[in-house]
Design a protein around this motif. Sequence first.
Motif, mmCIF file in Angstrom:
data_model
loop_
_atom_site.group_PDB
_atom_site.id
_atom_site.type_symbol
_atom_site.label_atom_id
_atom_site.label_comp_id
_atom_site.label_asym_id
_atom_site.label_seq_id
_atom_site.Cartn_x
_atom_site.Cartn_y
_atom_site.Cartn_z
ATOM 1 N N ARG A 154 -5.149 4.646 5.228
ATOM 2 C CA ARG A 154 -5.771 5.692 4.428
ATOM 3 C C ARG A 154 -4.736 6.190 3.427
ATOM 4 N NH1 ARG A 154 -9.220 10.725 4.993
ATOM 5 N NH2 ARG A 154 -8.006 12.173 3.716
ATOM 6 N N ARG A 155 -5.179 6.287 2.188
ATOM 7 C CA ARG A 155 -4.357 6.779 1.089
ATOM 8 C C ARG A 155 -5.035 7.990 0.490
ATOM 9 N NH1 ARG A 155 -1.637 4.967 -3.048
ATOM 10 N NH2 ARG A 155 -3.242 5.227 -4.609
ATOM 11 N N ASP A 156 -4.336 9.104 0.404
ATOM 12 C CA ASP A 156 -4.943 10.272 -0.232
ATOM 13 C C ASP A 156 -4.753 10.200 -1.738
ATOM 14 O OD1 ASP A 156 -5.850 11.489 2.078
ATOM 15 O OD2 ASP A 156 -3.914 12.444 2.467
ATOM 16 N N LEU A 157 -5.835 10.405 -2.474
ATOM 17 C CA LEU A 157 -5.726 10.576 -3.921
ATOM 18 C C LEU A 157 -5.939 12.065 -4.183
ATOM 19 C CD1 LEU A 157 -8.026 7.652 -5.098
ATOM 20 C CD2 LEU A 157 -5.576 7.611 -4.665
ATOM 21 N N GLY A 163 1.966 13.244 7.778
ATOM 22 C CA GLY A 163 0.719 13.268 8.538
ATOM 23 C C GLY A 163 0.618 12.091 9.485
ATOM 24 N N ARG A 182 -11.430 6.870 -12.644
ATOM 25 C CA ARG A 182 -11.847 6.737 -11.249
ATOM 26 C C ARG A 182 -13.360 6.590 -11.250
ATOM 27 N NH1 ARG A 182 -10.362 11.431 -7.184
ATOM 28 N NH2 ARG A 182 -8.195 10.880 -7.655
ATOM 29 N N ALA A 227 -9.687 12.974 -3.346
ATOM 30 C CA ALA A 227 -10.408 11.815 -2.813
ATOM 31 C C ALA A 227 -9.456 11.058 -1.896
ATOM 32 C CB ALA A 227 -10.885 10.905 -3.940
ATOM 33 N N ALA A 228 -9.998 10.098 -1.165
ATOM 34 C CA ALA A 228 -9.150 9.286 -0.303
ATOM 35 C C ALA A 228 -9.678 7.858 -0.311
ATOM 36 C CB ALA A 228 -9.152 9.837 1.118
ATOM 37 N N GLU A 229 -8.752 6.911 -0.181
ATOM 38 C CA GLU A 229 -9.132 5.500 -0.153
ATOM 39 C C GLU A 229 -8.889 4.932 1.237
ATOM 40 O OE1 GLU A 229 -7.900 4.079 -4.673
ATOM 41 O OE2 GLU A 229 -6.549 3.630 -3.013
ATOM 42 N N THR A 230 -9.773 4.053 1.678
ATOM 43 C CA THR A 230 -9.511 3.249 2.868
ATOM 44 C C THR A 230 -9.258 1.832 2.394
ATOM 45 O OG1 THR A 230 -11.098 4.607 4.033
ATOM 46 C CG2 THR A 230 -10.410 2.576 5.120
ATOM 47 N N VAL A 231 -8.099 1.282 2.752
ATOM 48 C CA VAL A 231 -7.762 -0.055 2.264
ATOM 49 C C VAL A 231 -7.443 -0.986 3.426
ATOM 50 C CG1 VAL A 231 -6.775 0.975 0.177
ATOM 51 C CG2 VAL A 231 -5.257 0.248 1.992
ATOM 52 N N GLU A 232 -7.690 -2.270 3.201
ATOM 53 C CA GLU A 232 -7.365 -3.293 4.197
ATOM 54 C C GLU A 232 -6.457 -4.331 3.580
ATOM 55 O OE1 GLU A 232 -11.501 -3.206 6.722
ATOM 56 O OE2 GLU A 232 -10.699 -5.152 6.047
ATOM 57 N N GLN A 252 -1.376 10.097 -8.108
ATOM 58 C CA GLN A 252 -1.278 9.150 -6.994
ATOM 59 C C GLN A 252 -1.516 7.721 -7.472
ATOM 60 O OE1 GLN A 252 0.392 10.533 -4.474
ATOM 61 N NE2 GLN A 252 -1.116 10.065 -2.909
ATOM 62 N N ASP A 298 3.300 8.550 3.859
ATOM 63 C CA ASP A 298 3.112 9.953 3.497
ATOM 64 C C ASP A 298 3.215 10.801 4.763
ATOM 65 O OD1 ASP A 298 2.428 12.278 2.190
ATOM 66 O OD2 ASP A 298 0.559 11.505 1.358
ATOM 67 N N VAL A 325 0.871 -1.185 0.000
ATOM 68 C CA VAL A 325 0.000 0.000 0.000
ATOM 69 C C VAL A 325 0.900 1.224 0.000
ATOM 70 C CG1 VAL A 325 -1.916 1.186 1.121
ATOM 71 C CG2 VAL A 325 -1.647 -1.282 1.421
ATOM 72 N N ASN A 326 0.655 2.129 -0.947
ATOM 73 C CA ASN A 326 1.533 3.279 -1.108
ATOM 74 C C ASN A 326 0.923 4.562 -0.588
ATOM 75 O OD1 ASN A 326 4.008 2.446 -2.391
ATOM 76 N ND2 ASN A 326 2.673 1.702 -4.032
ATOM 77 N N SER A 327 1.797 5.448 -0.114
ATOM 78 C CA SER A 327 1.401 6.808 0.189
ATOM 79 C C SER A 327 0.322 6.842 1.267
ATOM 80 C CB SER A 327 0.883 7.418 -1.118
ATOM 81 O OG SER A 327 1.020 8.778 -1.108
ATOM 82 N N VAL A 351 -7.415 -4.644 -0.374
ATOM 83 C CA VAL A 351 -8.768 -4.361 -0.857
ATOM 84 C C VAL A 351 -9.148 -2.928 -0.496
ATOM 85 C CG1 VAL A 351 -11.197 -5.020 -0.663
ATOM 86 C CG2 VAL A 351 -9.415 -6.773 -0.590
ATOM 87 N N VAL A 352 -9.555 -2.159 -1.500
ATOM 88 C CA VAL A 352 -10.058 -0.812 -1.232
ATOM 89 C C VAL A 352 -11.494 -0.954 -0.734
ATOM 90 C CG1 VAL A 352 -10.615 1.444 -2.188
ATOM 91 C CG2 VAL A 352 -8.569 0.229 -2.991
ATOM 92 N N LYS A 353 -11.700 -0.575 0.525
ATOM 93 C CA LYS A 353 -13.030 -0.711 1.121
ATOM 94 C C LYS A 353 -13.922 0.444 0.721
ATOM 95 C CE LYS A 353 -12.654 -4.437 3.514
ATOM 96 N NZ LYS A 353 -13.469 -5.598 3.167
ATOM 97 N N GLU A 354 -13.274 1.585 0.509
ATOM 98 C CA GLU A 354 -14.080 2.772 0.287
ATOM 99 C C GLU A 354 -13.232 3.837 -0.393
ATOM 100 O OE1 GLU A 354 -15.205 4.691 3.919
ATOM 101 O OE2 GLU A 354 -16.813 5.819 2.950
ATOM 102 N N THR A 355 -13.818 4.564 -1.342
ATOM 103 C CA THR A 355 -13.168 5.761 -1.886
ATOM 104 C C THR A 355 -14.086 6.937 -1.573
ATOM 105 O OG1 THR A 355 -12.244 4.431 -3.679
ATOM 106 C CG2 THR A 355 -12.164 6.822 -3.943
ATOM 107 N N THR A 356 -13.588 7.855 -0.748
ATOM 108 C CA THR A 356 -14.424 9.019 -0.414
ATOM 109 C C THR A 356 -14.000 10.193 -1.282
ATOM 110 O OG1 THR A 356 -12.863 9.353 1.378
ATOM 111 C CG2 THR A 356 -14.998 8.490 1.983
ATOM 112 N N GLN A 357 -14.960 10.799 -1.923
ATOM 113 C CA GLN A 357 -14.683 11.955 -2.763
ATOM 114 C C GLN A 357 -14.589 13.199 -1.899
ATOM 115 O OE1 GLN A 357 -13.986 12.124 -5.975
ATOM 116 N NE2 GLN A 357 -14.183 9.913 -6.264
ATOM 117 N N GLY A 358 -13.674 14.096 -2.258
ATOM 118 C CA GLY A 358 -13.542 15.358 -1.541
ATOM 119 C C GLY A 358 -14.643 16.323 -1.966
#
Lengths: 249, 328
Positions: A156-159, A179, B11, A162-167, B101, A177, A140-142, B189-196
């Motif tokens: 948590r990965r910031d795009l 923070g 995306r 947007a941001a991703e939560t990964v497991e 990213q 990153d 998992v990067n960044s 696994v990406v569980k969630e992508t939250t948009q800003g």
Amino acid sequence: MKIAVCIKRAPDSETRFRIAASGTGIDEAGVKFDISDFDSYAVEYALQVTEKGGGEVVVISVGTDASQETLRKALSMGAASGVLLKTDGPVFDSMAVARALADELQGGGYDLVLFGKVAADTAAGAVGAMTAELLGLPCVNSVSKLDLADGRGTARRDLEGAAETVEFPLPAVVSIDEGIARPRYPSLKGIMAAKKKPLESKPAQLGDVRVKIAKMELPADRPPGRIIGEGAAAVPELVRLLQDEAKVL
Amino acid sequence: MANILAYAEARAGELRKTAFEAVTAARQLADASGGGEVHAIVFGPAGVAAKAAQLGKFGADVVIAVEHERYANNDPESMSATIAERAKSGGHRYVVGVASQTGRDIAPRVAAKLGAAFASDVIDAKVNGDALTVRHPGYWGKVIMTLEVTGSPTVLTYRPGAVTASENAKEARAESMAPAADPSASRVVVKETTQGAKGRPDLAEAPIIISGGRGLKEAANFKLVEDLADAFGNAAVGATRAVTDEGWRPHSDQIGQTGRTVSPQLYVAVGISGAIQHIAGMRTSKAIVAINKDKEAPIFKIADYGIVGDVFEVVPALTAAVKAAKNS
Ligand SMILES: Cc1cc2nc3c(=O)[nH]c(=O)nc-3n(C[C@H](O)[C@H](O)[C@H](O)COP(=O)(O)OP(=O)(O)OC[C@H]3O[C@@H](n4cnc5c(N)ncnc54)[C@H](O)[C@@H]3O)c2cc1C
Ligand SMILES: Nc1ncnc2c1ncn2[C@@H]1O[C@H](COP(=O)(O)O)[C@@H](O)[C@H]1O
């Protein structure tokens, strides 16, 4: 938990760079070096995890003998031991660095291998993911937030926007990153203790190097700044310049 | 002659601006190496194939859509495996992406899977016989490095915005491909992508960025920055580390050495001192505006248009003037 952190020696960001006479490197005279920004966040995070849950932190660097000092700094922050994978000069081939790191990490029994998201000098942002591929580990990067529990990680990965939560399961490779943690300053006690900690040195197994530095140069200067006026009275002139000169309005 | 595989980022089933940049860059590289085909690969949930067809307009000869329900989110493991597989079976000389990213996450994995040489965040590339010569900023953008990359294939990513997406119409053939690795078996696994923030472009895509610093005094005053961004209509909002440290804005908005690197057409610095670590992230902007009450602030050394003044007075006036200019 046994955590490896891959750290790189890099110049301090306040440095005014000059190009070396060779034209293929920076002039190191008078330049202060430290652990590359993001790598120091990774060291701090690893120390916090092991201080809370037990285990140890091993720091690894690929570089010349000068990187001993960088590893020693991490030992003085609290890492248990260090490994220098020695090279004759700087290496700009991310794959070659990843090969050397993977060779060292393989079979080391690490639950977690941390990287910075990008090194200050190469600015490649590649070595972590490449090492993970070579080791066959999830990656998992960044990551700006990381929770570890029961042999799994949540990150948590910031795009952009947007941001991703990964497991993911451990063992894994994670690149860090900003923070996540603010690096501590080594205490005097830490500095003394670091002198006695093990720091191994052996040749780096780089393999075939296919990316070579041909030239370094300073970027073209921006035109000198210009103040166009004071207060709200300057706004009409600004709008005119944005329309006629910058053509963005 | 070299065929090139371009990774076109999407995306949530929508192509990103970086997708057009990747295809444009690949087209230029193909033309520079004596002509060759550009194959663009796109991942998304069902329906992405229809949207990807427009990549032909930017110079793609073939558009390969890989559709899977999991691709509503990123799945770097199976995506990188699929790109590597396609590059192998297609015998591509180069694999091209953009260092967003997501691009930064995928490309090194592809290179490692292929055992390929890799160059990242490239601002320009020249084909040089069997080698590729690329230029790439390092040391926080304070040094430009020229690198010689040998070996086929080579994987490279371009700096976002380094290539301007341009139309170069081709009749693209549509293909589809199944993932080369089962996305349901991915370990990460990406569980969630939250948009800003909705309705405003993000920092990677916006031609204009309005950035706020500690001079704004408190979180609520960021409204001034947002209002100015909305007046332009196509602007994103950025911040300094002083601001993200205070928690006034999320870390993902931070511009600088340890934040994002941006190169918009216009960068407006509002109440920002211009510390060297901040400038590292925005010095390549086309035009820079600075508004600061301290005429000695370092930001004025690089601002094309500096206004010495109070942000609480100047910014609302500028917002009103921009609105008026847009409406006239
Ligand atoms: C390793 C490291 C990494 C870093 N990385 C980053 C990074 O990625 N990004 C980043 O931004 N910083 C970074 N920094 C921090 C950086 O050094 C500065 O501290 C930071 O950029 C300052 O933010 P600022 O300009 O908002 O605040 P300040 O420096 O406090 O400046 C505020 C400015 O607002 C002006 N002002 C105040 N009131 C008003 C008013 N009413 N009207 C007009 N002007 C006003 C002041 O004159 C001043 O110039 C880093 C630092 C280190 C050591
Ligand atoms: N020579 C090196 N020695 C140890 N770790 C490194 C080295 N080069 C890169 N890394 C690690 O990989 C990360 C990304 O580097 P890069 O891909 O060069 O931007 C860095 O932040 C370090 O964690």
